[in-house]
Design an enzyme around this catalytic site. Structure first.
Site, PDB file in Angstrom:
ATOM      1  N   ARG A  24       4.314  86.143  15.779  1.00 47.72           N
ATOM      2  CA  ARG A  24       4.224  86.543  14.555  1.00 47.72           C
ATOM      3  C   ARG A  24       3.544  85.493  13.680  1.00 47.72           C
ATOM      4  NH1 ARG A  24       4.960  90.946  12.360  1.00 47.72           N
ATOM      5  NH2 ARG A  24       5.318  91.021   9.935  1.00 47.72           N
ATOM      6  N   CYS A  37       9.164  88.381  17.816  1.00 44.83           N
ATOM      7  CA  CYS A  37      10.492  89.088  18.232  1.00 44.83           C
ATOM      8  C   CYS A  37      10.546  90.622  17.782  1.00 44.83           C
ATOM      9  CB  CYS A  37      11.568  88.301  17.836  1.00 44.83           C
ATOM     10  SG  CYS A  37      12.242  86.976  18.532  1.00 44.83           S
ATOM     11  N   LEU A  57       3.455  91.933   1.902  1.00 46.43           N
ATOM     12  CA  LEU A  57       3.670  90.854   1.045  1.00 46.43           C
ATOM     13  C   LEU A  57       2.627  89.764   1.147  1.00 46.43           C
ATOM     14  CD1 LEU A  57       7.563  90.722   0.958  1.00 46.43           C
ATOM     15  CD2 LEU A  57       6.087  92.161  -0.608  1.00 46.43           C
ATOM     16  N   ILE A  99      19.295  91.325   6.283  1.00 45.81           N
ATOM     17  CA  ILE A  99      17.941  91.044   6.266  1.00 45.81           C
ATOM     18  C   ILE A  99      16.967  91.775   7.453  1.00 45.81           C
ATOM     19  CG2 ILE A  99      16.522  89.033   6.720  1.00 45.81           C
ATOM     20  CD1 ILE A  99      18.322  88.509   4.561  1.00 45.81           C
TER      21      ILE A  99
END
Length: 417
Positions: free
Chosen positions: A92, A116, A125, A328
């Site tokens: 990522r 992951c 964002l 989160i």
């Protein structure tokens, strides 16, 4: 070798050297695209994700040498603005190449990154931040294409949801933008501080990293330099848990206690005796069974989501019952089904889990699905009665350098099969 064979019922005692932070090293590696001068980065952990990042830079034309945890990087020969899909899909962190490539070439194309499988982890964002600075973004099914016709222009940017990734993207883009950029609601993680420190070493003008408001005054160009990666706070916490759950004793060296205040507080609450120095942490749980604790994850300086699975394991063998709330990421309790197979008593309630402590865990064949969950299952195998097999271990190899070797030096008995 994609499985671990673990003989359990071990007490883990001794000393461990903490590696450099993966989550700091990855963005810093990609920030080297912003300069054509030579860079030396030290304390770089030898990890699968780091290796992929190096391959990504080499695929663009960078010259890189890796010697004794030191990376020598020369990006002056980079000519390509679009890294290959077969590499970007694997981590990522590859999204952090977008802004540096855009600034260097005026255009960039990044295939959607991997990593992951923990919730959605949207990249919107990042995109909103770049658009606010003046970039044109086209988002297709499998890739992001960015372009600029003139230099980016500094703006006041409010990041809607605290995001480490977006904060780093905007900060890196603003480094060479015209004027001043102010990032509001910025993430405050130590890894952001380290990334800003690296960029400042190269000549950037960044103030306030580590607070919720970062000021970046754009500069014309960046130079070369040297930088040492900070210690990995999550690796530190994981080894502290290893000693705590096994009624052991450990000293973690080459670490930063100030970055683990909430973790140390909760370990102390569980009954561990904690001592700290400038670059070490000592934990003593000998002769004690951990007390259960309640945890609620939140962005730094709150309790880290990356330590949530390890503390769930601690609660699973504790004296009573504890609740952990995950604020989160969604879908971050996948590992609990494997702990339950080993005898843990865990119930999921919305975004929380309730763990009722049991006297012992028992060996099983378990399957890992993500980085921190994988490490947690390995630790569970170390204390379980009997012999445990952990499958799909490439996950923990993404984020823990020589994990099984370090555990074996503490008294574990782990073999690759």
């Amino acid at each position: 070798m994609n499985k671990l064979y673990i003989e359990g019922d071990k007490k883990l005692n001794g000393n461990v050297i903490i590696s450099g932070s993966k989550n700091a090293a990855l963005p810093i590696l990609f920030m080297t695209i912003l300069t054509e001068k030579k860079i030396k980065i030290s304390n770089v952990p030898k990890l699968r994700d780091i290796n992929i990042a190096i391959q990504l830079l080499k695929s663009l034309g960078a010259q890189i040498k890796y010697k004794k945890k030191n990376l020598y990087i020369d990006t002056s020969s980079i000519k390509i603005h679009s890294p290959p899909y077969d590499l970007t899909k694997q981590i990522r962190a590859s999204i952090w190449m977008l802004a540096p490539l855009l600034i260097r070439f005026g255009k960039a194309k990044i295939f959607l990154p991997g990593g992951c499988k923990i919730g959605a982890r949207p990249i919107d964002l990042h995109i909103k931040g770049l658009i606010a600075l003046g970039a044109k973004i086209i988002l297709e099914k499998n890739y992001i294409s960015a372009s600029i016709k003139k230099p980016l222009t500094g703006k006041r940017i409010y990041i809607e949801k605290i995001s480490v990734g977006a904060t780093i993207t905007v900060m890196s883009a603003a480094t060479l933008a015209q004027g001043t950029t102010i990032i509001e609601n910025a993430a405050q993680e130590p890894e952001i501080i380290d990334t800003a420190k690296f960029l400042n070493t190269l000549g950037a003008n960044i103030i306030g990293a580590g607070s919720n408001r970062i000021f970046i005054k754009g500069v014309l160009t960046l130079i070369g330099g040297k930088h040492k990666i900070i210690p990995d706070r999550i690796e530190t916490g994981t080894f502290l848990i290893a000693a705590a759950i096994s009624k052991g004793y450990i000293i973690c060296h080459d670490t930063e206690p100030k970055y683990l205040k909430n973790v140390l507080m909760k370990l102390s609450e569980s009954g561990a005796e904690i001592k700290t120095g400038k670059d070490w942490i000592q934990l003593d749980m000998r002769g004690k069974k951990p007390k259960s604790i309640n945890i609620s994850t939140s962005p730094y300086p709150g309790f880290p989501t990356d330590m949530q699975p390890q503390f769930a394991l601690l609660n699973s063998i504790s004296q009573s019952k504890g609740t952990i709330t995950e604020n989160i990421f969604e879908n971050r309790f996948i590992y609990t089904s494997e702990l339950i197979k080993m005898g843990a008593k865990i119930k999921i309630k919305n975004n929380s889990i309730v763990c009722k402590g049991v006297p012992n865990l028992y060996s099983q064949n378990v399957f890992s699905n993500d980085l921190r969950g994988s490490a947690t299952l390995v630790l569970a195998g170390c204390i379980a009665r009997g012999t445990t097999t952990v499958d799909n271990i490439h996950h923990f190899e993404r984020g823990y350098e020589a994990f099984s070797e370090k555990l074996n030096k503490l008294g574990a008995n782990i073999k690759y099969i």
